[in-house]
Design an enzyme around this catalytic site. Structure first.
Site, PDB file in Angstrom:
ATOM      1  N   LEU A   1     -14.592   6.038  -4.406  1.00  0.00           N
ATOM      2  CA  LEU A   1     -13.227   5.595  -4.141  1.00  0.00           C
ATOM      3  C   LEU A   1     -12.831   4.404  -5.012  1.00  0.00           C
ATOM      4  CD1 LEU A   1     -10.708   5.703  -2.276  1.00  0.00           C
ATOM      5  CD2 LEU A   1     -11.913   4.128  -0.773  1.00  0.00           C
TER       6      LEU A   1
ATOM      7  N   ARG B   1      -2.591  11.224   6.018  1.00  0.00           N
ATOM      8  CA  ARG B   1      -2.756   9.866   6.523  1.00  0.00           C
ATOM      9  C   ARG B   1      -2.235   8.851   5.514  1.00  0.00           C
ATOM     10  NH1 ARG B   1      -6.321   5.976   5.607  1.00  0.00           N
ATOM     11  NH2 ARG B   1      -8.025   7.182   4.702  1.00  0.00           N
TER      12      ARG B   1
ATOM     13  N   GLN C   1      -7.513  14.942   3.478  1.00  0.00           N
ATOM     14  CA  GLN C   1      -6.890  14.130   2.443  1.00  0.00           C
ATOM     15  C   GLN C   1      -7.726  14.045   1.177  1.00  0.00           C
ATOM     16  OE1 GLN C   1      -6.216   9.610   2.886  1.00  0.00           O
ATOM     17  NE2 GLN C   1      -4.196  10.548   2.845  1.00  0.00           N
TER      18      GLN C   1
ATOM     19  N   ARG D   1      -0.497   9.577  -0.418  1.00  0.00           N
ATOM     20  CA  ARG D   1      -1.624  10.095  -1.195  1.00  0.00           C
ATOM     21  C   ARG D   1      -1.490  11.567  -1.552  1.00  0.00           C
ATOM     22  NH1 ARG D   1      -6.352   6.753   2.064  1.00  0.00           N
ATOM     23  NH2 ARG D   1      -5.845   4.750   1.099  1.00  0.00           N
TER      24      ARG D   1
ATOM     25  N   HIS E   1     -11.507  12.822   0.756  1.00  0.00           N
ATOM     26  CA  HIS E   1     -11.598  11.464   1.282  1.00  0.00           C
ATOM     27  C   HIS E   1     -11.578  11.362   2.794  1.00  0.00           C
ATOM     28  CE1 HIS E   1     -11.245   7.148   1.192  1.00  0.00           C
ATOM     29  NE2 HIS E   1     -10.048   7.153   1.730  1.00  0.00           N
TER      30      HIS E   1
ATOM     31  N   HIS F   1      -7.916  11.740  -1.890  1.00  0.00           N
ATOM     32  CA  HIS F   1      -7.446  10.446  -2.382  1.00  0.00           C
ATOM     33  C   HIS F   1      -7.218  10.571  -3.885  1.00  0.00           C
ATOM     34  CE1 HIS F   1      -7.305   6.188  -3.369  1.00  0.00           C
ATOM     35  NE2 HIS F   1      -7.305   5.887  -2.094  1.00  0.00           N
TER      36      HIS F   1
ATOM     37  N   PHE G   1       0.859  -1.187   0.000  1.00  0.00           N
ATOM     38  CA  PHE G   1       0.000   0.000   0.000  1.00  0.00           C
ATOM     39  C   PHE G   1       0.889   1.230   0.000  1.00  0.00           C
ATOM     40  CE2 PHE G   1      -4.435   1.233   0.783  1.00  0.00           C
ATOM     41  CZ  PHE G   1      -5.098   0.086   0.418  1.00  0.00           C
TER      42      PHE G   1
ATOM     43  N   GLU H   1      -6.404   2.205  -3.289  1.00  0.00           N
ATOM     44  CA  GLU H   1      -4.970   2.180  -3.541  1.00  0.00           C
ATOM     45  C   GLU H   1      -4.473   0.754  -3.794  1.00  0.00           C
ATOM     46  OE1 GLU H   1      -3.353   5.191  -0.954  1.00  0.00           O
ATOM     47  OE2 GLU H   1      -1.806   3.753  -0.411  1.00  0.00           O
TER      48      GLU H   1
END
Lengths: 243, 597
Positions: free
Chosen positions: B249, B412, B237, B283, B370, B239, B117, B252
């Site tokens: 979404l 994050r 954030q 991100r 996000h 994304h 990730f 990832e």
């Protein structure tokens, strides 16, 4: 394009019986039905009432009847539908009490779900290293399909057996029982099979396949029910797919 | 008729953090969960790709590496004591989830499988490490289901579809909450020794968002109105991979499985921005790179989207270039069926909403709002802290996205939202139960529902000419344009002015539904009030921070400024105006350095 949204209306504080309102809205082919309902509520009639949250088919809030079939309103696009005279008819799920407009009382549905022990039961000692219980990919695959359930109630409210007898546990509860019965880590499969072998258990299912056709998560509901029936008959739970 | 209930611990919100808190609080205290949604509708269920923990099931990994990656990902704004605590606790939390029945995807030897990730690395080689535990691409769904199932087993007391409208604070301590039962329109008083807010985020202040309609920041806004500051609200954030125009979404994990971002010239542009980990940079880095590509005219057909390409031929081409291998050392090569089995829901979303089959066609994507890094300030036990000195407000807790511990700092890392809600949901639950054992109930105010009634009456008695939907639309557009991935002082000033104008117009919103039963028009209008307050705090906090750090990128202040800005923002609302203050970042082992991926 313009389409007509014919929407079931019932306000218990005012109405003696339900009626339909028709709203003409501008829609693009890729609009979700939920987008159109939101537009009506935001700009045309604030009293229109429905549930929604994630808007992409994973929370299960907006299950309703669209042109006579159960769908999540956020997972049906305008171009997915056959429009009769440019009209889309939107109604609440069948078989549940209507609270207001498209909102139904889900408590009876959840009661059936809770009754089939929808949780892992395993009182064996944990692995000595404190880590995970082992499960092979094949054992994990065995119940994968039924882990997808989002409890939207589309299946249970599409089931003619449930329409005629709402004491029947219904497909969604059986799907969730299946998810644990066939989990190699679980120890309460026999108890669940006993519950489902009762009068209002799996034998109320007449394999109509409405549940499978309507499931917005693509779960093979009728197949899962058949596997539970087979386990009851054979007295045997196979933790790996036999075929 | 107002009903009054009494519980030791009341949890507001039935998502991952709330349910986790409920499971642990109920072991030692009489506990109830009050939630505006049925718990299984909560937005935790939309999380897809994985939950990070250094199990080391596939390859060498250490909680210390997870800690450093999280600190670096936070652009050094995360509090390192809390991050270390979270990453250490993550490992046991994963085993706890497994023991509760979570159906993790498995390795051939039956252990929990793990995947790469963004931003998660082997700290020695700098290469991506397989740390994200997962269940296909529905990890959040399975966390939510598993915890809800355990709550049923545990006979947890739920008040489903109850909207909390007010927080009761008496003598500087917590006395409970007031909620509206949506089905009847009646108010209920929940008299409690401890309240845990687990109300999730507020991404609905932006136009393009992955967030649910329900993500309106209710708990965060309640705190703001009760004199509790909000921390680091400028950090939100975006994304990188939301479905073009819809914002849904796309995990990832698609890039973890080998997918790459492609611009209008057919280039894999991330290698220019993050030469080491490329598409698996964190991100904020990827979202900025995408914006720059599009700004320089390299969007697809010059438009504001790019392609995320996970077709087997593309994955295999770049896996060969990168020399990527499987755990056994063999070259990493995939088939269409493997892609489908790893990210089945993504394939389904793309087919449903775009008519695109990701195994055969690239997916059009754009950054999408996000996750709130900021929120209600807490310590690592979930206790709400209300000033620069971290003074605890007795009995008040927050956990999950609504809270700011701060473990995410300025950005994050992927998977850490789920780690956060599991670890801090658990510890908030444990600590609240301990607190309730020692504490007495505060006496309720003489008229406990007064605050809630005032809010409802003010909304229903408006006879203005404004529509909530129109105000909401203007807020979202403004926030996405001016308080998005890139920001400027000028744009932020415009946004602050616009939000102030919208707040004035909001006072003239007309609600047409006057009924009591299931009045969602009243509730969504109330929620809009929360969003407007949080949009204002976000824009003002962003305007004030004259540096670029993590998700907060100022075109007019492009560099990170550790001398002046290595500190948390606190924002209070006083007499309707926002006042800002600061508190230091906790730095233990890792001194800030330049962040390169």
């Amino acid at each position: 394009m313009q389409i007509k949204m014919r929407v079931f209306r019932f306000n218990p504080e005012v109405d003696q019986k339900p009626h339909y309102d028709t709203f003409t809205v501008d829609a693009a082919p890729e609009d979700r039905i939920l987008d159109l309902l939101e537009h009506i509520k935001g700009y045309m009639d604030g009293t229109l009432t429905f549930r929604r949250s994630c808007a992409h088919g994973v929370c299960g809030s907006d299950a309703m009847r669209i042109n006579g079939r159960n769908h999540l309103a956020c997972k049906v696009l305008v171009h997915d539908l056959k429009l009769n005279d440019g009209t889309v008819t939107v109604e609440p799920l069948l078989a549940f009490r209507v609270i207001k407009d498209l909102v139904v009382d889900l408590e009876p549905f959840l009661k059936h779900y809770r009754n089939i022990m929808p949780y892992l039961v395993n009182d064996d000692p944990l692995p000595a290293d404190g880590k995970e219980r082992l499960q092979s990919p094949e054992e994990r695959e065995r119940f994968d399909d039924t882990t997808k359930c989002i409890l939207c109630a589309a299946c249970t409210s599409s089931c003619p057996s449930y329409w005629s007898n709402n004491e029947y546990v219904g497909p969604a509860a059986i799907v969730n029982a299946h998810r644990f019965i066939f989990d190699s880590r679980d120890r309460a499969g026999e108890q669940r099979l006993r519950i489902l072998n009762e009068f209002n258990g799996v034998w109320r299912c007449r394999t109509v396949f409405n549940c499978t056709e309507t499931c917005p998560r693509g779960i093979q509901v009728t197949k899962a029910i058949a596997e539970v029936k087979n386990a009851i008959i054979s007295g045997k739970i196979d933790y790996v797919k036999s075929d | 008729m107002t009903q009054t209930h009494q519980f030791d611990v009341v949890i507001v919100g039935g998502g991952g953090a709330g349910l986790m808190a409920a499971l642990y609080a109920s072991r030692g205290a009489k506990t109830a969960v009050v939630s505006k949604l049925y718990p299984m509708r909560s937005h935790t269920g939309a999380a897809q790709g994985g939950i990070g923990a250094a199990l080391g099931n596939i390859e060498e990994d250490h909680a210390e590496w997870h800690t450093f990656d999280t600190v670096k990902g936070s652009d050094y704004l995360g509090d390192q004591d809390a991050i270390e605590f979270m990453c250490n606790e993550a490992v046991q939390s994963i085993y706890d989830l497994e023991h509760m029945g979570f159906p993790f995807s498995r390795t051939p030897d039956g252990r929990i499988d793990q995947r790469p990730f963004g931003g998660h690395t082997n700290n020695v080689t700098g290469k991506p490490v397989r740390r994200a535990c997962y269940a296909a691409d529905r990890t959040g769904h399975m966390i939510l289901q598993t915890l809800y199932q355990q709550c049923i087993k545990n006979e947890t007391k739920f008040f489903d579809e109850f909207q909390v409208l007010d927080l009761l604070l008496v003598n500087g301590a917590t006395a409970g909450v007031v909620a509206l039962e949506i089905a009847t329109g009646e108010l209920h008083v929940f008299h409690a020794k401890a309240v845990i807010l687990a109300t999730g985020g507020f991404g609905r202040i932006w136009e393009i968002t992955s967030n649910a309609y329900a993500f309106t920041g209710d708990g965060v806004a309640l705190c703001l109105r009760h004199g509790i500051p909000l921390e680091d609200m400028e950090f939100f954030q975006f994304h990188p991979t939301g479905v073009y125009r819809l914002g849904i979404l796309i995990t990832e994990a698609v890039r973890g499985e080998g997918g790459v971002l492609i611009n209008g010239k057919g280039e894999r542009f991330m290698e220019r921005y993050a030469p080491h980990v490329k598409d698996l940079a964190s991100r904020d880095v990827v979202s900025r790179a995408m914006y720059l590509e599009m700004k320089e005219g390299r969007g697809i057909n010059g438009k504001n989207f790019l392609y995320l390409d996970v077709r087997p031929e593309t994955v295999n081409k770049y896996a060969e270039i990168d020399g990527r291998t499987r755990p056994d050392g063999s070259p990493y090569r995939v088939t269409g069926d493997e892609i489908l089995s790893k990210v089945p829901d993504i394939v389904d979303f793309c087919k449903t909403y775009l008519g695109v089959d990701p195994v055969k066609q690239p997916m059009p994507v754009q950054p999408t709002a996000h996750y709130a890094m900021g929120g209600i300030p807490t310590d690592k036990y979930g206790r709400v802290v209300i000033d620069e000195n971290n003074t605890v407000l007795p009995g008040l807790y927050a956990a999950g996205e609504c809270a700011c511990v701060s473990v995410h700092g300025a950005n994050r890392l992927g998977t850490n939202s789920l780690v956060d809600l599991i670890v801090f949901g658990k510890h908030a639950g444990i600590d609240a139960a301990n607190y309730a054992r020692e504490a007495a109930f505060q006496t309720l105010p003489a008229d406990p529902t007064e605050g809630a009634r005032d809010q409802i009456d003010r909304l229903l008695n408006n006879n203005g000419d404004e529509k909530a939907a129109q105000i909401g639309h203007e807020m979202k557009t403004e926030m996405f344009d001016k308080v998005g991935v890139f920001r400027t002082g000028e744009g932020l000033e415009d946004a602050v002015d616009k939000i102030k104008e919208l707040k004035e117009r909001y006072k003239r919103v007309r609600i047409t539904d006057r009924g009591k039963i299931y009045n969602t028009e009243l509730l969504t209008t109330w929620e809009l009030g929360n969003l407007l307050d949080l949009a204002e705090v976000t824009a003002i906090s962003a305007l004030n921070r004259t540096e670029s750090r993590g998700a907060h990128a100022r075109e007019d202040f492009p560099k990170r400024d550790d001398v002046n800005w290595l500190r948390h923002t606190l924002a209070w609302m006083e007499d309707g105006k926002i006042r800002l203050g600061y508190k230091p970042v906790v730095i233990t082992k890792y001194q800030p350095k330049e962040r390169v991926y």
